[in-house]
Design a protein around this motif. Structure first.
Motif, short mmCIF file in Angstrom:
data_model
loop_
_atom_site.label_atom_id
_atom_site.label_comp_id
_atom_site.label_asym_id
_atom_site.label_seq_id
_atom_site.Cartn_x
_atom_site.Cartn_y
_atom_site.Cartn_z
N GLU A 24 0.87 -1.15 -0.01
CA GLU A 24 -0.32 -0.31 0.54
C GLU A 24 1.33 1.49 0.15
OE1 GLU A 24 -2.77 -2.65 2.81
OE2 GLU A 24 -2.18 -0.77 3.56
N ALA A 78 2.10 1.78 -3.30
CA ALA A 78 1.06 2.77 -4.02
C ALA A 78 0.97 3.96 -3.97
CB ALA A 78 -0.60 1.77 -4.13
N LYS A 82 2.35 8.49 -6.46
CA LYS A 82 1.41 10.18 -6.91
C LYS A 82 2.10 10.69 -8.14
CE LYS A 82 -0.26 9.94 -2.18
NZ LYS A 82 -0.68 11.04 -1.11
N SER A 105 -2.92 11.26 -5.37
CA SER A 105 -2.81 9.53 -6.01
C SER A 105 -4.61 9.49 -6.27
CB SER A 105 -2.46 8.42 -4.55
OG SER A 105 -3.12 8.13 -4.73
N CYS A 106 -5.13 8.64 -7.70
CA CYS A 106 -6.14 8.49 -7.68
C CYS A 106 -6.39 7.17 -6.59
CB CYS A 106 -6.27 7.75 -8.90
SG CYS A 106 -7.91 7.40 -10.03
N GLN A 107 -5.88 6.81 -6.24
CA GLN A 107 -6.99 5.74 -4.54
C GLN A 107 -6.89 6.34 -3.56
OE1 GLN A 107 -4.32 4.84 -6.85
NE2 GLN A 107 -5.39 2.67 -8.00
N GLU A 108 -5.93 7.69 -3.24
CA GLU A 108 -5.63 8.02 -2.04
C GLU A 108 -5.84 9.18 -2.02
OE1 GLU A 108 -1.71 7.29 -0.59
OE2 GLU A 108 -1.68 5.04 -0.48
N HIS A 144 -9.55 14.54 -8.45
CA HIS A 144 -9.74 13.55 -9.38
C HIS A 144 -10.29 13.96 -11.61
CE1 HIS A 144 -10.69 9.55 -10.08
NE2 HIS A 144 -11.55 9.88 -10.83
#
Length: 182
Positions: free
Chosen positions: A30, A33, A37, A56-59, A90
């Motif tokens: 994680e 990931a 960024k 970061s797209c996820q975070e 986003h």
């Protein structure tokens, strides 16, 4: 006939530690990931300030980064600071991914206090009385390495919120409201 496996205490402990180490890699994965960024560089056309963040797209962004971003995107006329909708980041990220842009994101307008919105509305028919700028849900932008018409086209293609195109003033409005164009 099934084969029985006999483990000594020592081999059981060894296998258990190896398994724990493998399972423990989930945390570092994680973290890896988070290292992916994407940098975003901003320039505010009215204040002359610039800001670089990692997204970061996820975070998303760290709380300290959002704090800096909220301050950067404040109402430059009054100094009022308001939380910016993270979904705007986003949308910017998706625009960059879709176009390959690494240009500077020039901010023409971000958060507007109700007071500023009223003043601008009195001067221009193009300012909405319930502008999403007052909720921290809209940005007026340019990207230095992308024509504004191309920026508009990509934002419309993504369909992630409202998109307004102002060719005379050379900027695109993006917001996190329902999808619509003008």
């Amino acid at each position: 006939m099934s084969k029985k496996i006999f483990l000594t205490r020592r081999s059981f402990v060894k296998i258990s530690l190896q398994l724990a180490a493998v399972i423990g890699l989930a945390g570092p994965m994680e973290s890896i990931a988070a290292l992916t960024k994407e940098p975003m560089t901003f320039y505010h056309t009215h204040t002359g300030e610039d800001l670089e963040i990692n997204y970061s797209c996820q975070e998303g962004c760290a709380p300290s980064t959002l704090y800096r971003l909220n301050n950067f995107l404040r109402d430059f006329r009054t100094g009022d600071v308001h939380p910016i909708d993270p979904q705007l980041l986003h949308i910017l990220y998706r625009i960059q991914q879709e176009t390959g842009s690494r240009g500077v994101i020039e901010i023409i307008s971000a958060y507007r206090s109700p007071q500023t919105n009223s003043i601008l509305r009195a001067k221009s028919k193009g300012v909405a009385s319930k502008s999403l700028h007052m909720k921290g849900q809209a940005l007026d932008i340019r990207l230095t390495d992308l024509k504004t018409a191309d920026l508009r086209d990509v934002a419309v293609f993504l369909g992630l919120g409202g998109v307004g195109y102002y060719p005379g003033s050379d900027f695109v409005h993006i917001d996190t409201g329902r999808f619509r164009t003008w």
